[in-house]
Design an enzyme around this catalytic site. Structure first.
Site, PDB file in Angstrom:
ATOM      1  N   CYS A 113     -32.993  39.186 -18.467  1.00 61.38           N
ATOM      2  CA  CYS A 113     -33.298  38.041 -19.350  1.00 61.38           C
ATOM      3  C   CYS A 113     -34.403  37.155 -18.790  1.00 61.38           C
ATOM      4  CB  CYS A 113     -32.045  37.220 -19.598  1.00 61.38           C
ATOM      5  SG  CYS A 113     -30.736  38.203 -20.315  1.00 61.38           S
ATOM      6  N   HIS A 253     -34.044  30.269 -22.057  1.00 62.06           N
ATOM      7  CA  HIS A 253     -33.520  31.571 -22.474  1.00 62.06           C
ATOM      8  C   HIS A 253     -32.263  31.306 -23.305  1.00 62.06           C
ATOM      9  CE1 HIS A 253     -31.716  35.427 -22.632  1.00 62.06           C
ATOM     10  NE2 HIS A 253     -30.757  35.147 -21.765  1.00 62.06           N
ATOM     11  N   ASN A 283     -28.573  36.546 -28.219  1.00 65.28           N
ATOM     12  CA  ASN A 283     -29.252  36.696 -26.929  1.00 65.28           C
ATOM     13  C   ASN A 283     -30.151  37.937 -27.006  1.00 65.28           C
ATOM     14  OD1 ASN A 283     -29.982  37.254 -24.289  1.00 65.28           O
ATOM     15  ND2 ASN A 283     -27.956  36.887 -23.432  1.00 65.28           N
TER      16      ASN A 283
HETATM   17  O1  UT7 Z   1     -28.295  36.373 -20.762  1.00 62.85           O
HETATM   18  C1  UT7 Z   1     -28.243  36.342 -19.412  1.00 62.85           C
HETATM   19  C2  UT7 Z   1     -26.996  36.035 -18.717  1.00 62.85           C
HETATM   20  N1  UT7 Z   1     -25.848  35.895 -19.541  1.00 62.85           N
HETATM   21  C3  UT7 Z   1     -25.244  34.732 -19.647  1.00 62.85           C
HETATM   22  O2  UT7 Z   1     -25.738  33.743 -19.132  1.00 62.85           O
HETATM   23  C4  UT7 Z   1     -23.952  34.698 -20.391  1.00 62.85           C
HETATM   24  C5  UT7 Z   1     -22.954  33.912 -19.639  1.00 62.85           C
HETATM   25  N2  UT7 Z   1     -21.592  33.939 -20.181  1.00 62.85           N
HETATM   26  C6  UT7 Z   1     -21.240  33.456 -21.375  1.00 62.85           C
HETATM   27  O3  UT7 Z   1     -22.058  33.087 -22.187  1.00 62.85           O
HETATM   28  C7  UT7 Z   1     -19.757  33.286 -21.629  1.00 62.85           C
HETATM   29  O4  UT7 Z   1     -19.045  33.528 -20.442  1.00 62.85           O
HETATM   30  C8  UT7 Z   1     -19.197  34.215 -22.736  1.00 62.85           C
HETATM   31  C9  UT7 Z   1     -19.661  33.722 -24.091  1.00 62.85           C
HETATM   32  C10 UT7 Z   1     -19.657  35.639 -22.521  1.00 62.85           C
HETATM   33  C11 UT7 Z   1     -17.665  34.163 -22.751  1.00 62.85           C
HETATM   34  O5  UT7 Z   1     -17.215  32.831 -22.865  1.00 62.85           O
HETATM   35  P1  UT7 Z   1     -16.099  32.255 -21.860  1.00 62.85           P
HETATM   36  O6  UT7 Z   1     -15.809  30.895 -22.300  1.00 62.85           O
HETATM   37  O7  UT7 Z   1     -16.615  32.438 -20.466  1.00 62.85           O
HETATM   38  O8  UT7 Z   1     -14.868  33.186 -22.166  1.00 62.85           O
HETATM   39  P2  UT7 Z   1     -14.054  34.157 -21.194  1.00 62.85           P
HETATM   40  O9  UT7 Z   1     -14.867  35.355 -20.857  1.00 62.85           O
HETATM   41  O10 UT7 Z   1     -13.485  33.357 -20.063  1.00 62.85           O
HETATM   42  O11 UT7 Z   1     -12.877  34.585 -22.149  1.00 62.85           O
HETATM   43  C12 UT7 Z   1     -11.917  33.655 -22.644  1.00 62.85           C
HETATM   44  C13 UT7 Z   1     -10.950  34.380 -23.573  1.00 62.85           C
HETATM   45  C14 UT7 Z   1     -10.381  35.653 -22.962  1.00 62.85           C
HETATM   46  O12 UT7 Z   1      -9.027  35.760 -23.388  1.00 62.85           O
HETATM   47  P3  UT7 Z   1      -7.815  35.350 -22.434  1.00 62.85           P
HETATM   48  O13 UT7 Z   1      -7.966  36.208 -21.203  1.00 62.85           O
HETATM   49  O14 UT7 Z   1      -8.016  33.888 -22.137  1.00 62.85           O
HETATM   50  O15 UT7 Z   1      -6.613  35.662 -23.254  1.00 62.85           O
HETATM   51  C15 UT7 Z   1     -11.187  36.736 -23.594  1.00 62.85           C
HETATM   52  O16 UT7 Z   1     -10.511  37.960 -23.678  1.00 62.85           O
HETATM   53  O17 UT7 Z   1     -11.650  34.777 -24.756  1.00 62.85           O
HETATM   54  C16 UT7 Z   1     -11.430  36.182 -24.983  1.00 62.85           C
HETATM   55  N3  UT7 Z   1     -12.590  36.737 -25.639  1.00 62.85           N
HETATM   56  C17 UT7 Z   1     -12.755  36.755 -26.971  1.00 62.85           C
HETATM   57  N4  UT7 Z   1     -11.979  36.312 -27.971  1.00 62.85           N
HETATM   58  C18 UT7 Z   1     -12.446  36.445 -29.225  1.00 62.85           C
HETATM   59  C19 UT7 Z   1     -13.699  37.306 -25.068  1.00 62.85           C
HETATM   60  N5  UT7 Z   1     -14.559  37.685 -26.026  1.00 62.85           N
HETATM   61  C20 UT7 Z   1     -14.006  37.356 -27.204  1.00 62.85           C
HETATM   62  C21 UT7 Z   1     -14.432  37.491 -28.539  1.00 62.85           C
HETATM   63  N6  UT7 Z   1     -13.612  37.008 -29.516  1.00 62.85           N
HETATM   64  N7  UT7 Z   1     -15.602  38.035 -28.879  1.00 62.85           N
END
Ligand code: UT7
Length: 326
Positions: A113, A253, A283
């Site tokens: 990215c 980004h 993204n």
């Molecule tokens: O582009 C270059 C680098 N990339 C980034 O900078 C991206 C960085 N990361 C992010 O943007 C975020 O971490 C995400 C958007 C990918 C995820 O958000 P988060 O707030 O960090 O969520 P998480 O991964 O901690 O997941 C929280 C919960 C989990 O469920 P439990 O374990 O709490 O029951 C996931 O399984 O959300 C669940 N989850 C979803 N639920 C509904 C993960 N993806 C989804 C989804 N829909 N698509």
């Protein structure tokens, strides 16, 4: 020493829209979750047969036409991408051929990215050294081809598109003031596409283990991104003796609206001075900054002599910033 100036921009996104409602039918997710956690409403998906070099071509021809230049006047073509048409040759070579840019050398850069800003750093160095006078830099991605459509953690995030800039040697006072690039390979496991290289060569086993798709430990990446970007943008201002109030537009980004707001808030820049197209494009990795830059330039959000700050964070891990006087 000449300075490097962006003289024209162009961008292209495929016509097909994939909305959060569409994704609700594909994996267990919801519009509410995606919007709240990422800020994304929809993303664009390349058509069958529309490859990364095709997206790059559309963005590049838009930039060339805006500059009133023909492709054979280019000295160099750099394509930042992690989703090239093929492992060999470079996507920049496909682009060079299609453009008819007979006088240009062409190569790709992989900094995920942050790729566009790594490309900007390279172009800036070539121009300042006097080696090249006119460079086409494109960030282009067909991420949908490497997205695991069964993995809700990643498939809601990515989109396809391309953005291009033409950079020229100039003896004026405007142009690229600084570009800073950084890498830390110790974090490689946070974000990668493991299959198809020498570590996991093409095999049925690699395919069965879904190794040809992008993997991301989102939450861990998020934390490192926020911490790193907050310092990066403050350092970029200090280096150029600028204050937050001097920045007309922050062009980050586009990975996550929460990361973008945290960075803007640390910098002291209100969201009215931040370019956001994540809601419409998702993204798009190396393409996100040049697409946003083109949207900002062509809609009049950046004016002559404005200071703009670009920043990115991505797989590698890599991160980078640039300050430009427009
Ligand atoms: O582009 C270059 C680098 N990339 C980034 O900078 C991206 C960085 N990361 C992010 O943007 C975020 O971490 C995400 C958007 C990918 C995820 O958000 P988060 O707030 O960090 O969520 P998480 O991964 O901690 O997941 C929280 C919960 C989990 O469920 P439990 O374990 O709490 O029951 C996931 O399984 O959300 C669940 N989850 C979803 N639920 C509904 C993960 N993806 C989804 C989804 N829909 N698509």
């Amino acid at each position: 020493m000449p300075t490097a100036k962006i003289i024209a921009t162009g961008s292209y996104v495929p016509s097909r829209r994939l909305t959060n409602a569409d994704l609700e039918k594909m994996v267990e997710t919801s519009d509410e979750w995606i919007l709240e956690r990422t800020g994304i409403r929809e993303r664009r998906i390349a058509a069958a047969g529309e490859n990364t070099s095709d997206l790059a071509y559309e963005a590049a021809t838009a930039a060339l036409s805006r500059a009133g230049l023909s492709a054979d006047s280019l000295d160099l073509i750099i394509v930042a991408t992690i989703t090239g048409d093929m492992p060999i040759p470079a996507t920049a070579c496909f682009l060079q051929n299609r453009l008819g840019a007979h006088n240009a050398a062409a190569f790709d850069i992989n900094a995920a990215c942050s790729g566009f800003l790594f490309g900007l750093s390279t172009a800036n160095a070539y121009i300042r050294s006097g080696m090249y006078k006119r460079i086409l830099l494109v960030g282009a991605e067909a991420l949908s081809r490497f997205t695991d459509w069964e993995d809700r953690n990643t498939c809601v995030l990515f989109g396809d598109g391309a953005g291009a800039v033409i950079i020229e040697a100039s003896d004026g006072s405007v142009g690229i003031m600084s570009v800073d690039i950084h890498s830390d390979g110790s974090y490689w496991e946070l974000l990668n596409l493991p299959g198809g290289g020498s570590k996991y060569p093409p095999s049925e086993e690699a395919a069965a283990n879904r190794m040809y798709y992008i993997k991301m430990k989102g939450n861990e990446t998020f934390k490192v991104a926020v911490r790193t970007l907050e310092k990066l943008v403050v350092d970029a201002l200090e280096k150029n003796n600028l204050k937050a109030s001097d920045i007309a537009l922050l062009i980050p980004h586009q990975a996550n609206l929460r990361i973008i707001s945290a960075t803007a808030s640390r910098l002291g820049v209100g969201m009215d001075r931040v370019m956001v197209n994540l809601d419409r494009c998702g993204n798009t990795s190396a393409a996100s900054i040049p697409i946003a830059l083109d949207e900002a330039a062509s809609s009049g959000r950046i004016k002559e002599n404005d200071y703009i700050l670009l920043e990115a964070f991505g797989g590698g891990l890599t991160w980078a910033s640039a300050v430009i006087k427009w």
